[in-house]
Design a protein around this motif. Structure first.
Motif, PDB file in Angstrom:
ATOM      1  N   LEU A 411       0.843  -1.208   0.000  1.00 44.64           N
ATOM      2  CA  LEU A 411       0.000   0.000   0.000  1.00 44.64           C
ATOM      3  C   LEU A 411       0.874   1.253   0.000  1.00 44.64           C
ATOM      4  O   LEU A 411       0.602   2.222  -0.731  1.00 44.64           O
ATOM      5  N   VAL A 412       1.940   1.234   0.815  1.00 46.09           N
ATOM      6  CA  VAL A 412       2.832   2.395   0.912  1.00 46.09           C
ATOM      7  C   VAL A 412       3.521   2.618  -0.443  1.00 46.09           C
ATOM      8  O   VAL A 412       3.574   3.744  -0.950  1.00 46.09           O
ATOM      9  N   LYS A 413       4.000   1.525  -1.020  1.00 49.78           N
ATOM     10  CA  LYS A 413       4.695   1.648  -2.316  1.00 49.78           C
ATOM     11  C   LYS A 413       3.751   2.247  -3.370  1.00 49.78           C
ATOM     12  O   LYS A 413       4.142   3.109  -4.156  1.00 49.78           O
ATOM     13  N   GLY A 414       2.488   1.785  -3.352  1.00 47.38           N
ATOM     14  CA  GLY A 414       1.496   2.296  -4.306  1.00 47.38           C
ATOM     15  C   GLY A 414       1.279   3.789  -4.119  1.00 47.38           C
ATOM     16  O   GLY A 414       1.237   4.556  -5.088  1.00 47.38           O
ATOM     17  N   ALA A 415       1.130   4.217  -2.858  1.00 48.62           N
ATOM     18  CA  ALA A 415       0.868   5.632  -2.576  1.00 48.62           C
ATOM     19  C   ALA A 415       2.051   6.493  -3.027  1.00 48.62           C
ATOM     20  O   ALA A 415       1.865   7.576  -3.593  1.00 48.62           O
ATOM     21  N   VAL A 416       3.258   5.994  -2.795  1.00 53.13           N
ATOM     22  CA  VAL A 416       4.449   6.749  -3.202  1.00 53.13           C
ATOM     23  C   VAL A 416       4.465   6.887  -4.725  1.00 53.13           C
ATOM     24  O   VAL A 416       4.731   7.969  -5.262  1.00 53.13           O
ATOM     25  N   ALA A 417       4.122   5.785  -5.406  1.00 50.37           N
ATOM     26  CA  ALA A 417       4.097   5.815  -6.874  1.00 50.37           C
ATOM     27  C   ALA A 417       3.094   6.860  -7.365  1.00 50.37           C
ATOM     28  O   ALA A 417       3.346   7.561  -8.342  1.00 50.37           O
ATOM     29  N   GLU A 418       1.967   6.978  -6.658  1.00 45.69           N
ATOM     30  CA  GLU A 418       0.926   7.935  -7.079  1.00 45.69           C
ATOM     31  C   GLU A 418       1.379   9.391  -6.934  1.00 45.69           C
ATOM     32  O   GLU A 418       0.989  10.245  -7.709  1.00 45.69           O
ATOM     33  N   ILE A 419       2.156   9.684  -5.889  1.00 46.61           N
ATOM     34  CA  ILE A 419       2.527  11.104  -5.693  1.00 46.61           C
ATOM     35  C   ILE A 419       3.824  11.468  -6.448  1.00 46.61           C
ATOM     36  O   ILE A 419       4.136  12.650  -6.590  1.00 46.61           O
ATOM     37  N   ARG A 420       4.564  10.434  -6.894  1.00 51.49           N
ATOM     38  CA  ARG A 420       5.866  10.723  -7.509  1.00 51.49           C
ATOM     39  C   ARG A 420       5.793  11.766  -8.643  1.00 51.49           C
ATOM     40  O   ARG A 420       6.628  12.677  -8.683  1.00 51.49           O
TER      41      ARG A 420
END
Ligand code: ADP
Length: 551
Positions: A411-420
């Motif tokens: 979930l954290v990795k996904g969220a980081v990918a979204e804001i990158r």
């Protein structure tokens, strides 16, 4: 003692032979020897003698008994004297004329002189006997005077001044001395209550002062004793209930002033408090019912009162009428809820349509830019609508959490990918160890991550690294997001999680609504976790949250 005559009563002796007429001797003419009579006489004499002896013995016995009774009476009198002398109460004996004929040691010590010989008038003037309010006391009101007149004497509190000028408060009682049916005097007992009265007066003054303070405050103050009865209520409280103070004090708080449907619950909270389980019962809201039958909602702050030995004997509640406030809040909540829902539908349509247009491809660059702006603004509006909904749900206690088993690291990795894509000036890195299983609400946890990541970007305006980590620590899943931004001033750190709180705009020129951290903390708390941060002004901040690991 009289001697009985034997003549005339004795029977003639029986004749053995008929008299012989030729016998001329007078022997036969003499009365026969009265042997039986003599025996009888002797018997009687013996009897009389015996009686004399018995009577003598009896007299002796009686004399001895009288002597014993006298000795006993003397001993009793001695005992009574000893009791009289050793009594701590002052005792006065009055004769029928109201003159003091005896007084014990305590009386002399109390008055500073021996009152024997004084009559009732002298006693009043010499001791300036008066009522507690200072008014002079009439002779007939004195308990011993009442007793002398055969009236039932009550306990009378009197103020007297001793010979040394000391003012004393005494509680006087009296009873008549009755001999052969008539009153021959009276006994009066004075109990020194000076100290007791002083303490009572001090307590009363203290209470009055406390009541005075309580009356000026704008909250209702109610003290309820262990027997559920009201011990004290201040002016605001009585006004709120619509009764006079004396109509409330002494009544059962729950039966008289709590609506029937709330009674059991409020009573159980009271019992919790009385049992010393204060946590949780310190603050609560409950309705009360007024004299007019109207229900008002009161928010109480409770505490317990303890006696010297530390035992809880009452609860003290300071209450505020929140009826109107809660009504207004409910109306506002309903409105915000409605508005947010009403916004969501057209926004979804708007976003959907923009997405279709963007997919089809814009006619020119300007049109493409405009469509992307519309898309971003629609996203922002959807975020505002969601935030408003979340806040109203939190404030009304209805924040819904839908848990599923998920991998927090993913979930954290996904969220980081979204804001990158939004972090052109930042280097965002993620360090996650394998799978980190938690039971959580995917959407809400995603929102939390977005809030924290947004802040990290927003409050490090000059860019720099943003390090995100997910690890398992002591049975918990811990996420950290570290930035190298402006940091948070120490004096503003404590309030950071409050709703609508924003660090002063002079320090933080870029800011949103001040709701992101507030909502995030509530979401994490509802998952049984916690949120915290470390920050140094000018150096950067690290925000953390921890969740229980799934089994
Ligand atoms: P906002 O929408 O205003 O960012 P938040 O509740 O997310 O509201 O944050 C509250 C305040 O905390 C922000 O206004 C900001 O001043 C401060 N803050 C939050 N995160 C950071 C951070 N990473 N660095 C510095 N300040 C922060």
């Amino acid at each position: 003692m009289s001697q009985r005559k034997s003549s005339g009563r004795e029977k003639p002796a029986p004749r053995s032979q008929p008299p012989n007429p030729s016998d001329t001797s007078c022997a036969h003419a003499r009365p026969p020897e009265p042997a039986a009579d003599r025996d009888d006489l002797l018997a009687r004499l013996r009897e009389a003698n015996q009686k004399l002896i018995t009577a003598g013995l009896l007299a002796q016995e009686q004399a001895q008994a009288a002597e014993m009774a006298r000795a006993e009476a003397q001993q009793r009198a001695g005992e009574l004297d000893a009791v009289f002398a050793s009594m701590v109460e002052a005792v006065f004996v009055f004769d029928a004329g109201g003159r003091v004929v005896r007084a014990n040691l305590a009386a002399t010590a109390m008055l500073g002189f021996d009152p024997v010989g004084l009559d009732r008038g002298d006693l009043i003037s010499k001791l300036s006997i008066r009522h507690p309010d200072g008014t002079p006391v009439a002779v007939e009101r004195l308990p011993w005077d009442q007793a002398l007149h055969g009236r039932k004497a009550g306990r009378e509190c009197l103020i007297v001044t001793s010979a040394g000028g000391r003012e004393l408060a005494v509680l006087a009682t009296a009873s008549p001395l009755v001999s052969r049916g008539s009153i021959v005097g009276a006994v009066a007992v004075w109990h020194d209550v000076t100290e007791q009265r002083r303490t009572e007066q001090a307590l009363r003054e203290q209470r009055d002062r406390a009541q005075l303070y309580l009356d000026v405050v704008e909250v209702a103050v109610v003290i309820v004793g262990a027997d559920e009865r009201v011990l004290l209520i201040n002016r605001k409280g009585s006004r709120l209930l619509g009764y006079r103070e004396d109509e409330i004090v002494g009544r059962n708080w729950f039966d008289s002033f709590i609506p029937a449907e709330a009674r059991d619950e409020v009573r159980s909270i009271f019992r919790e408090l009385m049992a010393g389980h204060v946590g949780g019962a310190e603050y609560y809201e409950n309705p009360i019912v007024t004299a007019r039958g109207e229900e008002r909602l009161i928010a109480w702050h409770n505490t317990v009162l303890r006696d010297k030995a530390g035992r809880i004997y009452a609860t003290l509640g300071a209450g505020e009428d929140v009826t109107e406030r809660r009504r207004a809040e409910r109306a506002r909540e309903e409105f915000v809820n409605l508005a947010a829902h009403e916004l969501k539908t057209p926004l979804t349509t708007l976003k959907g349509n923009v997405q279709i247009l963007l997919k089809r491809g814009a006619h020119d660059e300007e049109e493409g830019r405009l469509l992307r702006v519309i898309d971003a603004e629609a996203n922002q509006m959807a975020h505002v609508a969601r935030t408003l909904l979340d806040v109203t749900q939190i404030q009304s206690g209805h924040l819904a959490i839908e848990r599923t088993r998920l991998d927090l690291a993913a979930l954290v990795k996904g969220a980081v990918a979204e804001i990158r894509p939004l972090a052109s000036r930042h280097q965002v890195t993620v360090a996650a160890e394998g799978v980190v299983p938690v039971e959580g609400d995917r959407e809400r946890l995603r929102d939390v991550l977005h809030s924290l990541l947004d802040n990290a970007l927003k409050y490090s305006p000059h860019g720099g690294p943003i390090q995100v980590t997910v690890r398992i620590e002591k049975g918990e899943a811990v996420v950290s997001i570290a930035d190298h931004g402006i940091g948070i001033p120490k004096d503003q750190q404590a309030q950071l999680f409050q709703a609508f709180y924003q660090v002063s705009p002079m320090v933080h020129p870029t800011s949103g609504m001040g709701l992101g951290l507030y909502i995030s903390r509530e979401v994490i708390r509802r998952h049984g976790g916690r949120v915290w941060f470390e920050s140094v002004e000018g150096k950067g901040s690290t925000f953390y949250f921890a969740l229980p690991l799934a089994a």
